[in-house]
Design an enzyme around this catalytic site. Structure first.
Site, PDB file in Angstrom:
ATOM      1  N   LEU A   1      32.100  -0.894  -2.640  1.00 27.37           N
ATOM      2  CA  LEU A   1      32.779  -2.179  -2.821  1.00 27.37           C
ATOM      3  C   LEU A   1      31.849  -3.256  -3.383  1.00 27.37           C
ATOM      4  O   LEU A   1      32.238  -4.018  -4.279  1.00 27.37           O
ATOM      5  CB  LEU A   1      33.394  -2.647  -1.500  1.00 27.37           C
ATOM      6  CG  LEU A   1      34.682  -1.942  -1.059  1.00 27.37           C
ATOM      7  CD1 LEU A   1      35.090  -2.390   0.339  1.00 27.37           C
ATOM      8  CD2 LEU A   1      35.816  -2.225  -2.056  1.00 27.37           C
TER       9      LEU A   1
ATOM     10  N   LYS B   1      21.138   5.543 -19.310  1.00 28.47           N
ATOM     11  CA  LYS B   1      22.025   4.777 -20.186  1.00 28.47           C
ATOM     12  C   LYS B   1      21.718   3.273 -20.201  1.00 28.47           C
ATOM     13  O   LYS B   1      21.889   2.619 -21.228  1.00 28.47           O
ATOM     14  CB  LYS B   1      23.489   5.012 -19.809  1.00 28.47           C
ATOM     15  CG  LYS B   1      24.026   6.356 -20.266  1.00 28.47           C
ATOM     16  CD  LYS B   1      25.527   6.437 -20.088  1.00 28.47           C
ATOM     17  CE  LYS B   1      26.082   7.697 -20.725  1.00 28.47           C
ATOM     18  NZ  LYS B   1      27.567   7.731 -20.706  1.00 28.47           N
TER      19      LYS B   1
ATOM     20  N   ASP C   1      30.789   6.298 -26.403  1.00 32.26           N
ATOM     21  CA  ASP C   1      31.720   6.734 -25.361  1.00 32.26           C
ATOM     22  C   ASP C   1      33.065   6.037 -25.532  1.00 32.26           C
ATOM     23  O   ASP C   1      34.125   6.636 -25.324  1.00 32.26           O
ATOM     24  CB  ASP C   1      31.172   6.407 -23.969  1.00 32.26           C
ATOM     25  CG  ASP C   1      30.125   7.394 -23.497  1.00 32.26           C
ATOM     26  OD1 ASP C   1      30.137   8.546 -23.977  1.00 32.26           O
ATOM     27  OD2 ASP C   1      29.296   7.016 -22.658  1.00 32.26           O
TER      28      ASP C   1
ATOM     29  N   LYS D   1      29.113  -2.906  -5.207  1.00 31.17           N
ATOM     30  CA  LYS D   1      28.841  -2.577  -6.609  1.00 31.17           C
ATOM     31  C   LYS D   1      30.054  -2.895  -7.477  1.00 31.17           C
ATOM     32  O   LYS D   1      29.932  -3.364  -8.611  1.00 31.17           O
ATOM     33  CB  LYS D   1      28.474  -1.096  -6.730  1.00 31.17           C
ATOM     34  CG  LYS D   1      28.119  -0.641  -8.128  1.00 31.17           C
ATOM     35  CD  LYS D   1      27.745   0.833  -8.106  1.00 31.17           C
ATOM     36  CE  LYS D   1      27.379   1.338  -9.503  1.00 31.17           C
ATOM     37  NZ  LYS D   1      27.019   2.786  -9.481  1.00 31.17           N
TER      38      LYS D   1
END
Length: 277
Positions: free
Chosen positions: A153, A66, A102, A155
């Site tokens: 955390l 993605k 999405d 990230k």
């Protein structure tokens, strides 16, 4: 000569996907002559497959491509650029344009369940689809809280900083085990509870029961433990099947300029629910 158009979903691994079935139903409704296939492309092979993808009439992108697909695209829609994620690619005259449908699927899924995106919103997870949930919630003016495991955390703080830099939006971070209560909406973007690990649940029952509504991006099983808690508490809820079909419809609208009525999409959702779960 056949005028049938070719479309595909690319990702790795793909495994079982409902996408070919959904797009076949949408082709029939819009009277489009098209086929939709699955193309597994390993991460290290993406660069080598771009020319092949350009020969399609359009394609969808899922994990882990993605974000990785973006450097190979010529243009990005506003939402795709904002999220840093693409799930739909338009192919026109050799030009690849990345879109994110999405978000359209998510918002339409909430609307079909009469769930408002407002107030205090708890988002479980900070990667993949949770990024889109966070940005859409911030755009709607919600008070966003991100709930993750301790190992995520760092990230999560990256996403927190992105929301601040791109939208000027503040958000809080908590551990899933310490999520608190009283949210207007709980959104699950993690795979906790997804087949075959159906016994998983990102939150405890008390947190769920204190919310006004719950959205789970998982569609297999049709009712996760998270959604069972919501149903038994008598609060509004929606699973990921509706979002999956709506985002596919939005992709076809981009590719072919077609339009679908709400009743047509709901009929596909009902058919899939009966046939698959």
């Amino acid at each position: 000569m056949s005028c049938e158009k070719r479309y595909a979903l690319t990702g790795y691994p793909l495994g079982h996907s409902l996408s070919p079935i959904i797009h076949k139903e949408l082709f029939e409704i819009s009277k489009t002559q098209g086929i939709y296939e699955l193309l597994e492309i390993e991460p290290e092979s993406l660069c080598d497959k771009i020319e092949m993808l350009k020969k399609l009439s359009g394609f969808n992108v899922t994990i882990p491509h993605k974000s990785a697909i973006i450097p190979y695209l010529d243009k990005l829609s506003e939402k795709a650029a904002l999220f840093g994620a693409v799930n739909t690619v338009e192919v026109k005259d050799g030009i690849l344009t990345g879109h994110n449908t999405d978000c359209t699927g998510f918002l339409n899924a909430l609307d079909s369940a009469d769930i408002a995106l407002e107030g205090r919103v708890l988002i479980c997870g900070c990667g993949g689809v949770s990024r889109m949930f966070a940005f859409e919630s911030a755009l709607a003016g919600c008070e966003v809280t991100l709930a993750v495991r301790e190992k995520s955390l760092e990230k999560c703080r990256v996403l927190q900083n992105e929301l601040k830099e791109k939208l000027g939006a503040e958000c809080s971070i908590v551990l899933l085990s310490d999520a608190g209560s009283g949210y207007n909406l709980i959104i699950n973007g993690t795979p906790l509870g997804m087949f075959p690990n159906v016994d998983g649940c990102p939150l405890d029952r008390k947190t769920v029961e204190s919310a006004k509504a719950v959205f789970d991006s998982i569609y297999n099983p049709y009712e996760t433990i998270l959604l069972r808690y919501a149903r038994e508490a008598g609060i509004k809820y929606q699973n990921g099947l509706s979002m999956l079909v709506w985002q596919a419809a939005a992709a076809q609208e981009i590719w072919n300029g077609v339009r679908f009525e709400k009743e047509e999409i709901e009929s596909i959702i009902d058919k899939l629910r009966v046939a698959s779960f």
